[in-house]
Design an enzyme around this catalytic site. Structure first.
Site, mmCIF file in Angstrom:
data_model
loop_
_atom_site.group_PDB
_atom_site.id
_atom_site.type_symbol
_atom_site.label_atom_id
_atom_site.label_comp_id
_atom_site.label_asym_id
_atom_site.label_seq_id
_atom_site.Cartn_x
_atom_site.Cartn_y
_atom_site.Cartn_z
ATOM 1 N N HIS A 185 1.268 5.254 -2.217
ATOM 2 C CA HIS A 185 0.767 6.211 -3.213
ATOM 3 C C HIS A 185 1.997 6.832 -3.872
ATOM 4 C CE1 HIS A 185 -3.320 6.038 -1.415
ATOM 5 N NE2 HIS A 185 -2.621 5.792 -0.312
ATOM 6 N N ASN A 189 -5.069 9.433 7.826
ATOM 7 C CA ASN A 189 -6.397 8.849 7.741
ATOM 8 C C ASN A 189 -6.283 7.358 7.458
ATOM 9 O OD1 ASN A 189 -9.164 8.611 7.654
ATOM 10 N ND2 ASN A 189 -9.295 9.073 5.468
ATOM 11 N N HIS A 241 0.846 -1.196 0.000
ATOM 12 C CA HIS A 241 0.000 0.000 0.000
ATOM 13 C C HIS A 241 0.881 1.245 0.000
ATOM 14 C CE1 HIS A 241 -3.685 2.213 1.975
ATOM 15 N NE2 HIS A 241 -2.998 3.009 1.181
ATOM 16 N N ASP A 243 1.485 2.592 3.723
ATOM 17 C CA ASP A 243 0.534 3.661 3.355
ATOM 18 C C ASP A 243 1.302 4.975 3.087
ATOM 19 O OD1 ASP A 243 -1.699 5.046 2.649
ATOM 20 O OD2 ASP A 243 -2.591 5.144 4.642
ATOM 21 N N HIS A 258 -10.623 0.377 2.054
ATOM 22 C CA HIS A 258 -10.421 1.483 2.999
ATOM 23 C C HIS A 258 -11.734 1.574 3.772
ATOM 24 C CE1 HIS A 258 -9.282 5.739 4.113
ATOM 25 N NE2 HIS A 258 -10.576 5.754 4.313
ATOM 26 N N HIS A 303 -4.659 -0.614 6.436
ATOM 27 C CA HIS A 303 -4.474 0.294 7.570
ATOM 28 C C HIS A 303 -5.539 0.145 8.672
ATOM 29 C CE1 HIS A 303 -7.265 2.871 5.449
ATOM 30 N NE2 HIS A 303 -6.385 3.386 4.622
HETATM 31 ZN ZN ZN Z 1 -3.482 4.985 1.430
#
Ligand code: ZN
Length: 445
Positions: free
Chosen positions: A78, A293, A76, A320, A194, A247
């Protein structure tokens, strides 16, 4: 590694000849191996020790005093591209990964355009070819991640998607998620969810509790995650589809996953390093680098996540990694975008905070960072077995370093761990037999 020693591993990056990592402690959770030894590579793969007359020509990488670990697999992250290159590119994200010992990264589809069709996915794969880490795209579950119309799971699987996810957006319509789980079964792709009910989390900036009250910030209650986890687990159970809760942040989430696993639901889960280490109490100075988040939760939640990781309820640790620009972070707490970088600190945080204090063995920690996520994504790597890719790292367990903004390879510097001193240093990362990161010697320029 001694700069003046016989190490000529740089040349191993230019050719695909025989190389050996000598004198390290080899830790391979997939096989249970944990012993001093040599690791041989040729042609980008790990190989058995060759015959004596061949070994003399091998390039030698000296790993005395170091751990030899399978390269980490992050399920995970980005990586910004396409559309958010001011935060991160596939190239800079891969360099950050390599510096953290991560040899494989699954990148989220919340790009612009979203990775929701074959051509976009192929574009990302082409852009990522030759990067310092292997990059596998995760494709969107629904077109433009709008939660309305399913993407073509078959086309996306064919193009190389390793999972499906609407990345940062919950799938609000349960009928859509049901259908997605049914289709994904045909292609054996996990759906990364999510879990957040926006009607419960709307307007919140941190974990709802006494600290939020004291800081005068609107909270995000645990139940905003937990009702979504419960629903998604029930849909996975109903359809027989594979779901991955990413997460996880609350104690009830851990309990829900534990009991679903006991019932045989096809669920896996990860937690991020910041949720395993930091609590809502640390927000007292309104540091926007701690705004994430789901939000940093309570001490009891952190303890439950750690217990879940130790007993296997939480299968993996995932970064994340969410790069944000300076403008997106250096603003009022309420205005700042949530998210934290993590590729470069993940291993050292887990080693310092979970392995050193004895909450996890070294093998358990590496399993959660490498072997388990490789299995969840169905990708190569995550082990040091002959025949597999030569994706590995050398790790100095006695080294210490202070997380410093200036040292990040990522284009963004929004780490919640800046200023912390961590134990354990990645000294060398090898991807497919090629050196993709080498730590500078402390006394070199
Ligand atoms: Zn994420």
């Amino acid at each position: 590694m001694r700069p003046d020693g016989p190490d000529t591993s740089a040349s191993a990056t230019e050719r695909t000849g025989l190389a050996v990592v000598r004198n390290g402690r080899i830790v391979d959770p997939a096989s249970g191996r944990d012993e001093p030894g040599d690791l041989w590579m040729r042609g980008g793969k790990i190989v058995d020790r060759p015959a004596d007359d061949e070994t003399k020509a091998a390039t030698v990488i000296d790993a005395a005093g170091l751990l030899v670990l399978p390269g980490l697999v992050d399920l995970h992250a980005h990586l910004g591209e396409p559309g958010f290159e001011y935060r991160e590119t596939l190239e800079s994200g891969a360099l950050a990964a390599a510096a953290g010992g991560v040899t494989t990264v699954a990148c989220m589809p919340d790009t612009d355009p979203a990775i929701d069709d074959g051509p976009t996915l192929e574009y990302v794969r082409e852009r990522a070819a030759g990067a310092a880490a292997r990059i596998h795209p995760i494709a969107a579950v629904t077109a433009e991640r709008r939660g309305e119309r399913l993407t073509e799971a078959g086309e996306l699987a064919e193009a190389g998607a390793v999972a499906l996810s609407d990345a940062g957006r919950p799938i609000r319509n349960p009928a859509i998620l049901r259908r997605a789980l049914e289709y994904s079964r045909m292609f054996d792709l996990p759906i990364l969810v999510h879990c957040e009910d926006p009607s419960l989390s709307a307007g919140g900036h941190m974990h709802e509790g006494s600290h939020a009250t004291r800081l005068g910030l609107k909270g995000i209650p645990s139940i905003a995650e937990e009702t979504a986890v419960a629903r998604d687990l029930m849909l996975a159970e109903w359809t027989g589809g594979r779901i991955h809760v990413t997460h996880a942040s609350t104690a009830v989430t851990v309990d829900l996953i534990r009991s679903a696993k006991q019932r045989g639901v096809r669920v896996t889960a990860d937690a991020s390093p910041h949720h395993l280490v930091l609590t809502d109490e640390s927000l007292s100075a309104y540091d926007t680098h701690l705004k994430v988040n789901p939000p940093l939760r309570s001490k009891a939640d952190v303890e439950a996540l750690r217990a879940g990781l130790a007993d296997g309820t939480i299968d993996a640790v995932a970064s994340d990694h969410t790069p944000r620009s300076v403008d997106e972070k250096y603003t009022e707490f309420q205005e700042a975008l949530p998210g934290a970088t993590g590729l470069e600190t993940m291993l050292a945080v887990v080693f310092t905070e979970l392995v050193r204090p004895g909450l996890l063995t070294l093998g358990e920690g590496i399993r959660a960072l490498s072997t388990a996520p490789a299995g969840i994504l169905g990708v190569e790597g995550g082990n040091l077995a002959p025949g597999g890719p030569a994706d590995l790292l050398l790790f100095d367990p006695d080294g210490t370093w202070t997380v410093d903004r200036a040292s990040f390879r990522s284009r963004s510097v929004n780490s919640p761990f800046t200023g912390r001193t961590l134990e354990g240093c990645v000294t060398l990362t090898i991807v497919g037999g090629r050196v993709s990161y080498r730590r500078a010697e402390p006394d070199s320029p």
